[in-house]
Design a protein around this motif. Structure first.
Motif, PDB file in Angstrom:
ATOM      1  N   LEU A  15      -8.713   8.641  -3.487  1.00 15.21           N
ATOM      2  CA  LEU A  15      -8.434   7.767  -4.626  1.00 15.21           C
ATOM      3  C   LEU A  15      -7.006   7.926  -5.130  1.00 15.21           C
ATOM      4  O   LEU A  15      -6.349   6.941  -5.500  1.00 15.21           O
ATOM      5  CB  LEU A  15      -9.423   8.042  -5.761  1.00 15.21           C
ATOM      6  N   VAL A  16      -6.511   9.143  -5.140  1.00 17.25           N
ATOM      7  CA  VAL A  16      -5.125   9.381  -5.551  1.00 17.25           C
ATOM      8  C   VAL A  16      -4.172   8.684  -4.588  1.00 17.25           C
ATOM      9  O   VAL A  16      -3.199   8.040  -5.000  1.00 17.25           O
ATOM     10  CB  VAL A  16      -4.831  10.895  -5.635  1.00 17.25           C
ATOM     11  N   GLY A  17      -4.459   8.794  -3.304  1.00 17.64           N
ATOM     12  CA  GLY A  17      -3.629   8.124  -2.305  1.00 17.64           C
ATOM     13  C   GLY A  17      -3.611   6.622  -2.485  1.00 17.64           C
ATOM     14  O   GLY A  17      -2.557   5.979  -2.391  1.00 17.64           O
ATOM     15  N   LEU A  18      -4.772   6.044  -2.766  1.00 15.35           N
ATOM     16  CA  LEU A  18      -4.835   4.596  -2.986  1.00 15.35           C
ATOM     17  C   LEU A  18      -4.064   4.176  -4.232  1.00 15.35           C
ATOM     18  O   LEU A  18      -3.462   3.105  -4.265  1.00 15.35           O
ATOM     19  CB  LEU A  18      -6.290   4.144  -3.113  1.00 15.35           C
ATOM     20  N   SER A  19      -4.086   5.007  -5.253  1.00 20.11           N
ATOM     21  CA  SER A  19      -3.402   4.609  -6.480  1.00 20.11           C
ATOM     22  C   SER A  19      -1.890   4.776  -6.403  1.00 20.11           C
ATOM     23  O   SER A  19      -1.169   4.054  -7.088  1.00 20.11           O
ATOM     24  CB  SER A  19      -3.947   5.335  -7.699  1.00 20.11           C
ATOM     25  N   ILE A  20      -1.386   5.660  -5.565  1.00 23.24           N
ATOM     26  CA  ILE A  20       0.067   5.832  -5.507  1.00 23.24           C
ATOM     27  C   ILE A  20       0.721   5.056  -4.369  1.00 23.24           C
ATOM     28  O   ILE A  20       1.936   4.916  -4.360  1.00 23.24           O
ATOM     29  CB  ILE A  20       0.469   7.312  -5.421  1.00 23.24           C
ATOM     30  N   ILE A  21      -0.058   4.524  -3.435  1.00 16.39           N
ATOM     31  CA  ILE A  21       0.553   3.863  -2.282  1.00 16.39           C
ATOM     32  C   ILE A  21       1.345   2.617  -2.682  1.00 16.39           C
ATOM     33  O   ILE A  21       2.395   2.335  -2.114  1.00 16.39           O
ATOM     34  CB  ILE A  21      -0.496   3.555  -1.200  1.00 16.39           C
ATOM     35  N   GLY A  22       0.866   1.875  -3.672  1.00 18.68           N
ATOM     36  CA  GLY A  22       1.613   0.698  -4.130  1.00 18.68           C
ATOM     37  C   GLY A  22       2.942   1.072  -4.751  1.00 18.68           C
ATOM     38  O   GLY A  22       3.970   0.429  -4.486  1.00 18.68           O
ATOM     39  N   PHE A  23       2.940   2.099  -5.572  1.00 22.71           N
ATOM     40  CA  PHE A  23       4.187   2.554  -6.196  1.00 22.71           C
ATOM     41  C   PHE A  23       5.150   3.105  -5.145  1.00 22.71           C
ATOM     42  O   PHE A  23       6.356   2.842  -5.196  1.00 22.71           O
ATOM     43  CB  PHE A  23       3.910   3.625  -7.240  1.00 22.71           C
ATOM     44  N   LEU A  24       4.631   3.857  -4.201  1.00 18.50           N
ATOM     45  CA  LEU A  24       5.466   4.431  -3.156  1.00 18.50           C
ATOM     46  C   LEU A  24       6.084   3.340  -2.286  1.00 18.50           C
ATOM     47  O   LEU A  24       7.269   3.389  -1.965  1.00 18.50           O
ATOM     48  CB  LEU A  24       4.642   5.401  -2.302  1.00 18.50           C
ATOM     49  N   ALA A  25       5.283   2.355  -1.929  1.00 15.70           N
ATOM     50  CA  ALA A  25       5.792   1.259  -1.104  1.00 15.70           C
ATOM     51  C   ALA A  25       6.883   0.489  -1.843  1.00 15.70           C
ATOM     52  O   ALA A  25       7.906   0.127  -1.246  1.00 15.70           O
ATOM     53  CB  ALA A  25       4.653   0.330  -0.714  1.00 15.70           C
ATOM     54  N   THR A  26       6.677   0.240  -3.112  1.00 14.85           N
ATOM     55  CA  THR A  26       7.683  -0.476  -3.901  1.00 14.85           C
ATOM     56  C   THR A  26       8.964   0.339  -4.021  1.00 14.85           C
ATOM     57  O   THR A  26      10.071  -0.202  -3.882  1.00 14.85           O
ATOM     58  CB  THR A  26       7.137  -0.793  -5.301  1.00 14.85           C
ATOM     59  N   ASP A  27       8.833   1.632  -4.244  1.00 17.90           N
ATOM     60  CA  ASP A  27      10.015   2.481  -4.382  1.00 17.90           C
ATOM     61  C   ASP A  27      10.797   2.584  -3.076  1.00 17.90           C
ATOM     62  O   ASP A  27      12.013   2.796  -3.098  1.00 17.90           O
ATOM     63  CB  ASP A  27       9.621   3.880  -4.852  1.00 17.90           C
ATOM     64  N   MET A  28      10.144   2.448  -1.951  1.00 16.56           N
ATOM     65  CA  MET A  28      10.856   2.471  -0.670  1.00 16.56           C
ATOM     66  C   MET A  28      11.410   1.087  -0.333  1.00 16.56           C
ATOM     67  O   MET A  28      12.433   0.976   0.339  1.00 16.56           O
ATOM     68  CB  MET A  28       9.929   2.934   0.447  1.00 16.56           C
TER      69      MET A  28
END
Length: 67
Positions: A15-28
């Motif tokens: 669940l943590v991975g799912l919640s941060i993947i959008g932010f991580l993708a945007t930041d990259m």
């Protein structure tokens, strides 16, 4: 009992991975806008539209599969 705790912990990590993947993708994605524009020989609006489509797809996926 130990197996249940392990499964709960793995589910929490999932669940943590799912919640941060959008932010991580945007930041990259955002810092690479100009390089992508040059490599793909396109304009800024097309690159911005691709980010909007990604975020819309990500939101839709969370609505469909997150029930």
């Amino acid at each position: 009992m130990l197996d249940r705790k392990k499964n709960s912990f793995l589910f929490l990590i999932y669940l943590v991975g799912l919640s941060i993947i959008g932010f991580l993708a945007t930041d990259m994605y955002l810092p690479a806008f100009d390089m992508m524009r040059l490599d793909l020989s396109t304009d800024k609006s097309s690159i911005s539209a691709s980010l909007s489509l990604f975020l819309a797809g990500y939101a839709l996926a969370q609505l469909v599969w997150g029930q």
